[in-house]
Design a protein around this motif. Structure first.
Motif, PDB file in Angstrom:
ATOM      1  N   THR A 152      15.773  15.662   1.700  1.00  0.00           N
ATOM      2  CA  THR A 152      14.814  16.635   2.229  1.00  0.00           C
ATOM      3  C   THR A 152      13.724  16.013   3.082  1.00  0.00           C
ATOM      4  O   THR A 152      12.733  16.676   3.382  1.00  0.00           O
ATOM      5  N   TRP A 153      13.874  14.752   3.467  1.00  0.00           N
ATOM      6  CA  TRP A 153      12.854  14.197   4.337  1.00  0.00           C
ATOM      7  C   TRP A 153      13.010  14.818   5.724  1.00  0.00           C
ATOM      8  O   TRP A 153      14.083  15.262   6.114  1.00  0.00           O
ATOM      9  N   GLY A 154      11.904  14.875   6.472  1.00  0.00           N
ATOM     10  CA  GLY A 154      11.881  15.651   7.702  1.00  0.00           C
ATOM     11  C   GLY A 154      12.817  15.168   8.787  1.00  0.00           C
ATOM     12  O   GLY A 154      13.548  15.946   9.383  1.00  0.00           O
ATOM     13  N   GLY A 155      12.793  13.886   9.080  1.00  0.00           N
ATOM     14  CA  GLY A 155      13.675  13.363  10.122  1.00  0.00           C
ATOM     15  C   GLY A 155      13.332  13.822  11.524  1.00  0.00           C
ATOM     16  O   GLY A 155      14.172  13.794  12.424  1.00  0.00           O
ATOM     17  N   ALA A 156      12.053  14.272  11.721  1.00  0.00           N
ATOM     18  CA  ALA A 156      11.670  14.784  13.038  1.00  0.00           C
ATOM     19  C   ALA A 156      11.636  13.690  14.093  1.00  0.00           C
ATOM     20  O   ALA A 156      11.842  13.953  15.277  1.00  0.00           O
ATOM     21  N   GLN A 157      11.365  12.447  13.673  1.00  0.00           N
ATOM     22  CA  GLN A 157      11.311  11.327  14.614  1.00  0.00           C
ATOM     23  C   GLN A 157      12.248  10.220  14.127  1.00  0.00           C
ATOM     24  O   GLN A 157      11.813   9.247  13.507  1.00  0.00           O
ATOM     25  N   PRO A 158      13.549  10.366  14.380  1.00  0.00           N
ATOM     26  CA  PRO A 158      14.529   9.378  13.896  1.00  0.00           C
ATOM     27  C   PRO A 158      14.179   7.971  14.366  1.00  0.00           C
ATOM     28  O   PRO A 158      13.756   7.755  15.497  1.00  0.00           O
ATOM     29  N   GLY A 159      14.364   7.014  13.461  1.00  0.00           N
ATOM     30  CA  GLY A 159      14.109   5.628  13.801  1.00  0.00           C
ATOM     31  C   GLY A 159      12.715   5.153  13.490  1.00  0.00           C
ATOM     32  O   GLY A 159      12.470   3.951  13.439  1.00  0.00           O
ATOM     33  N   LYS A 160      11.779   6.070  13.254  1.00  0.00           N
ATOM     34  CA  LYS A 160      10.415   5.671  12.936  1.00  0.00           C
ATOM     35  C   LYS A 160      10.174   5.559  11.433  1.00  0.00           C
ATOM     36  O   LYS A 160       9.215   4.928  11.005  1.00  0.00           O
ATOM     37  N   LEU A 161      11.020   6.204  10.644  1.00  0.00           N
ATOM     38  CA  LEU A 161      10.925   6.117   9.184  1.00  0.00           C
ATOM     39  C   LEU A 161      12.304   5.777   8.647  1.00  0.00           C
ATOM     40  O   LEU A 161      13.289   6.420   9.007  1.00  0.00           O
ATOM     41  N   ILE A 162      12.381   4.763   7.807  1.00  0.00           N
ATOM     42  CA  ILE A 162      13.654   4.288   7.261  1.00  0.00           C
ATOM     43  C   ILE A 162      13.630   4.443   5.752  1.00  0.00           C
ATOM     44  O   ILE A 162      12.642   4.106   5.093  1.00  0.00           O
ATOM     45  N   THR A 214       0.857  -1.185   0.000  1.00  0.00           N
ATOM     46  CA  THR A 214       0.000   0.000   0.000  1.00  0.00           C
ATOM     47  C   THR A 214       0.895   1.238   0.000  1.00  0.00           C
ATOM     48  O   THR A 214       1.823   1.347   0.818  1.00  0.00           O
ATOM     49  N   TRP A 215       0.613   2.163  -0.910  1.00  0.00           N
ATOM     50  CA  TRP A 215       1.443   3.357  -1.067  1.00  0.00           C
ATOM     51  C   TRP A 215       0.702   4.592  -0.577  1.00  0.00           C
ATOM     52  O   TRP A 215      -0.511   4.706  -0.707  1.00  0.00           O
ATOM     53  N   ILE A 257       2.868  12.954   4.176  1.00  0.00           N
ATOM     54  CA  ILE A 257       3.173  11.617   3.650  1.00  0.00           C
ATOM     55  C   ILE A 257       4.045  10.850   4.639  1.00  0.00           C
ATOM     56  O   ILE A 257       3.788   9.676   4.949  1.00  0.00           O
ATOM     57  N   GLU A 258       5.079  11.511   5.159  1.00  0.00           N
ATOM     58  CA  GLU A 258       5.975  10.857   6.109  1.00  0.00           C
ATOM     59  C   GLU A 258       5.222  10.424   7.370  1.00  0.00           C
ATOM     60  O   GLU A 258       5.470   9.343   7.924  1.00  0.00           O
ATOM     61  N   ALA A 259       4.294  11.264   7.834  1.00  0.00           N
ATOM     62  CA  ALA A 259       3.532  10.930   9.037  1.00  0.00           C
ATOM     63  C   ALA A 259       2.699   9.668   8.828  1.00  0.00           C
ATOM     64  O   ALA A 259       2.602   8.820   9.725  1.00  0.00           O
ATOM     65  N   PHE A 260       2.117   9.529   7.634  1.00  0.00           N
ATOM     66  CA  PHE A 260       1.327   8.333   7.336  1.00  0.00           C
ATOM     67  C   PHE A 260       2.221   7.097   7.272  1.00  0.00           C
ATOM     68  O   PHE A 260       1.819   6.011   7.716  1.00  0.00           O
ATOM     69  N   VAL A 261       3.423   7.249   6.714  1.00  0.00           N
ATOM     70  CA  VAL A 261       4.342   6.108   6.670  1.00  0.00           C
ATOM     71  C   VAL A 261       4.746   5.700   8.085  1.00  0.00           C
ATOM     72  O   VAL A 261       4.725   4.515   8.434  1.00  0.00           O
ATOM     73  N   MET A 262       5.107   6.668   8.917  1.00  0.00           N
ATOM     74  CA  MET A 262       5.531   6.348  10.287  1.00  0.00           C
ATOM     75  C   MET A 262       4.408   5.706  11.093  1.00  0.00           C
ATOM     76  O   MET A 262       4.666   4.927  12.012  1.00  0.00           O
ATOM     77  N   ALA A 263       3.152   6.027  10.714  1.00  0.00           N
ATOM     78  CA  ALA A 263       2.008   5.423  11.404  1.00  0.00           C
ATOM     79  C   ALA A 263       1.700   4.020  10.899  1.00  0.00           C
ATOM     80  O   ALA A 263       0.771   3.369  11.387  1.00  0.00           O
ATOM     81  N   GLY A 264       2.486   3.541   9.913  1.00  0.00           N
ATOM     82  CA  GLY A 264       2.286   2.195   9.400  1.00  0.00           C
ATOM     83  C   GLY A 264       1.150   2.070   8.410  1.00  0.00           C
ATOM     84  O   GLY A 264       0.654   0.966   8.164  1.00  0.00           O
TER      85      GLY A 264
END
Length: 315
Positions: free
Chosen positions: A255-265, A201-202, A238-245
């Motif tokens: 240019t990705w945000g990186g606000a929560q390291p380790g939650k998005l790879i 799912t994208w 978009i990044e927030a939705f990815v980090m939420a699974g």
């Protein structure tokens, strides 16, 4: 066609050029702070000077005749020559002053502008007025009518600004990686191929945005369909939705945000052309201005610094 250029007013030539680009008397009037009737009157004077019809009716509006288009191209040459002459004088005076208007898409602005504007602050008399827009790819060239510098991006292939006579300065190439939640089944992979993400799912960009082309390439190379559950223009959303699974996504590497390291790879995507070219677009006369050239040079330096920083941080 014999045209007495020495009798023609440069400002009237510029109005014809604006009509060629904006295709509307009303839009020309808005951009030049005139009334539509004043623009029409000046174009009629230019037509008398040229001795040939320069415009003709098309529905409720005006379009340029062949003679009008030819003269509009000459108007661009005149504007470039005048701007170049002024730039030479500014260089003799070491005088890169004035206001420069710049429009950027959000992620490039976040990545390049803070550092660039810190440097430009040390140049006396040089002011950069910035704003952001996130248009579809085909809309970037039109923004050059209203801004001195347009930061734009594209994927490889035919460019929407090709053949428009714009000055194009490459700034950087940015890879587009696959963004995954930290607990995703592919999170331990060194890289990802098209077949790995078929059936996933994208979280995608709006229809018409360039990233959509990469999903089509993934389908072709991977032999299956991609399912886009949600579409957003804002990369942070978009990044927030990815980090939420809630899905995976194409994410710009620098240019990705990186606000929560380790939650998005981020994982490199192989097997498809997944990078974007970031450029500065300008009308050729504006590109001659010393102030504009100074800003573009600073942007190029900042882009090189960002790329080098990421290269040194790579494992």
């Amino acid at each position: 066609m014999s045209v007495k250029l020495d009798y023609m007013d440069v400002q009237r030539l510029e109005l014809l050029r604006e009509l060629a680009e904006r295709r509307s008397i009303t839009e020309v009037a808005r951009a030049t702070h005139r009334t539509p009737s004043a623009v029409s009157q000046q174009l009629k004077v230019l037509e008398r000077e040229a001795g040939l019809p320069l415009t003709e009716r098309s529905g409720r509006g005006l379009i340029l005749t062949d003679a009008g288009r030819a003269l509009a191209r000459s108007a661009t040459d005149v504007a470039v020559a005048l701007a170049r002459a002024n730039a030479v004088w500014d260089e003799f005076r070491n005088h890169a002053t004035g206001e420069v208007s710049l429009v950027t898409f959000p992620t490039a602005g976040e990545m390049l502008l803070p550092g660039a504007l810190r440097q430009i602050a040390s140049v006396p008399g040089l002011v950069v007025n910035c704003t952001d827009k996130d248009p579809e790819l085909s809309d970037f060239p039109a923004l050059t009518a209203d801004f001195d510098i347009v930061l734009a991006y594209s994927l490889r292939g035919p460019l929407p600004w090709g053949g428009r006579g714009l000055t194009v300065v490459p700034l950087m190439t940015e890879p587009l990686d696959v963004g995954l939640p930290a607990d995703h089944r592919l999170a331990s992979r060194a890289w990802i191929g098209p077949s790995d993400v078929i059936g996933e799912t994208w979280i995608g960009a709006p229809d018409g945005y360039p990233f959509e082309r990469i999903l089509h390439q993934i389908e072709q190379e991977g032999g299956g369909q991609t399912t886009v559950a949600q579409r957003f223009a804002d990369m942070r959303l978009i990044e927030a939705f990815v980090m939420a699974g809630l899905g995976i996504a194409l994410v710009p590497r620098y240019t990705w945000g990186g606000a929560q390291p380790g939650k998005l790879i981020l994982k490199p995507l192989r097997g498809v052309d997944s990078e974007r070219q970031i450029v500065a677009l300008m009308r050729p006369d504006r590109a001659e201005r010393l102030a504009v050239r100074t800003v573009v040079d600073v942007l190029r330096g900042e882009a090189a610094r960002v790329q080098a920083q990421h290269a040194s941080a790579a494992p």
